[in-house]
Scaffold this motif. Sequence first.
Motif, mmCIF file in Angstrom:
data_model
loop_
_atom_site.group_PDB
_atom_site.id
_atom_site.type_symbol
_atom_site.label_atom_id
_atom_site.label_comp_id
_atom_site.label_asym_id
_atom_site.label_seq_id
_atom_site.Cartn_x
_atom_site.Cartn_y
_atom_site.Cartn_z
ATOM 1 N N ALA A 37 82.236 14.611 43.712
ATOM 2 C CA ALA A 37 81.509 14.065 44.860
ATOM 3 C C ALA A 37 81.745 12.567 45.013
ATOM 4 N N LEU A 38 81.856 11.851 43.892
ATOM 5 C CA LEU A 38 82.157 10.418 43.968
ATOM 6 C C LEU A 38 83.585 10.187 44.447
ATOM 7 N N ALA A 39 84.504 11.034 44.004
ATOM 8 C CA ALA A 39 85.892 10.911 44.465
ATOM 9 C C ALA A 39 85.979 11.143 45.970
ATOM 10 N N ALA B 92 85.830 21.056 48.529
ATOM 11 C CA ALA B 92 85.380 21.349 47.171
ATOM 12 C C ALA B 92 83.899 21.040 46.992
ATOM 13 N N VAL B 93 83.439 19.951 47.595
ATOM 14 C CA VAL B 93 82.011 19.623 47.536
ATOM 15 C C VAL B 93 81.197 20.714 48.221
ATOM 16 N N GLY C 235 88.727 19.308 39.490
ATOM 17 C CA GLY C 235 88.245 20.638 39.846
ATOM 18 C C GLY C 235 88.466 20.975 41.302
ATOM 19 N N ALA C 236 88.962 20.019 42.092
ATOM 20 C CA ALA C 236 89.331 20.310 43.481
ATOM 21 C C ALA C 236 90.397 21.398 43.553
ATOM 22 N N LEU C 237 91.070 21.663 42.435
ATOM 23 C CA LEU C 237 92.030 22.775 42.412
ATOM 24 C C LEU C 237 91.358 24.071 42.837
#
Length: 299
Positions: A234-236, A267-268, A279-281
């Motif tokens: 989420a920060l990214a 992803a979020v 983990g966006a993968l």
Amino acid sequence: MRIGFIGLGNIGGHCARHILTTGHELTVSDLDCHARGRLVEAGAKEAANPAEVSASSEVVLLSLPSPDASRAVVTGEDGVLSTDSPASVVVDLSTNSAGVTKELFEACAAAGVDFIDCPVSGGSIGAEAGALTLMPSGNEAAFDRIKDLLLCFGSEETQWLGPSGTGTLIKLVNNQVFLVGTQVFAEGYLMAAKAGLDLPRFLEVLRASSAGFYMLLSEMIVNRQWDDSTYDLALAEKDLRLALESSEQIDTPLPLTRAAHGVLAQAVQLGLGDKFFIGALEALEHEAGFTVPVPSQEV
């Protein structure tokens, strides 16, 4: 020196502790009572709000999660500038947008306060070790006065970078390059896996080839090590969003960054915001209808 610290999270908490161990008088504030309590137990004083921190400090440092939080803490009701006797220097260690940095610099200047934007790189690990990369900009004379304070938790190589906003822009570009580059590897790895390639052999070839420059976190991605996070997804997503907002103000197109941000945003939405950003993968796998297996052979 009388120091105030507002925002005692993964990075701020460690930075504040380093300040205490070097003998400074420290006053802290955070919405999390447990974060405040840990610093109070270590010898800090507790303040009810940012105004109280500012009134009792010569320098106030901020480590906050968003531009809105920085704005509220500096210029809001009971903010750092709301007291009759604010600190003489405000240092924002947060990752901000170029626009909010300019706004805070001007608000502080109007109150006779020096504002230094000093985003950091190195995450909680670097903060705990007292070895963060610091990117300070603003008033050079003010930076010179507090440089030793910043070195409590920053690299000895820290130097003033230029006028206000310089450090903020450098941090945004740093994160942009790092995040987009990491995502490019994840995309290629997903494609290779879905095509049925021999993954250990594939990775061996890439590491020996020109792609090796872009595989810093490849082992963690391959082994799906994103449950424990030092840099939340989420920060990214927020950091790439700020880079895009800043690029619009500078009238510079960032098409690759925009695409990468879209993946992080998805992803979020899938509930992965508290995972390590790689983990966006899972968002890419969701679109591909395919989950990459962890190779049986160690890679």
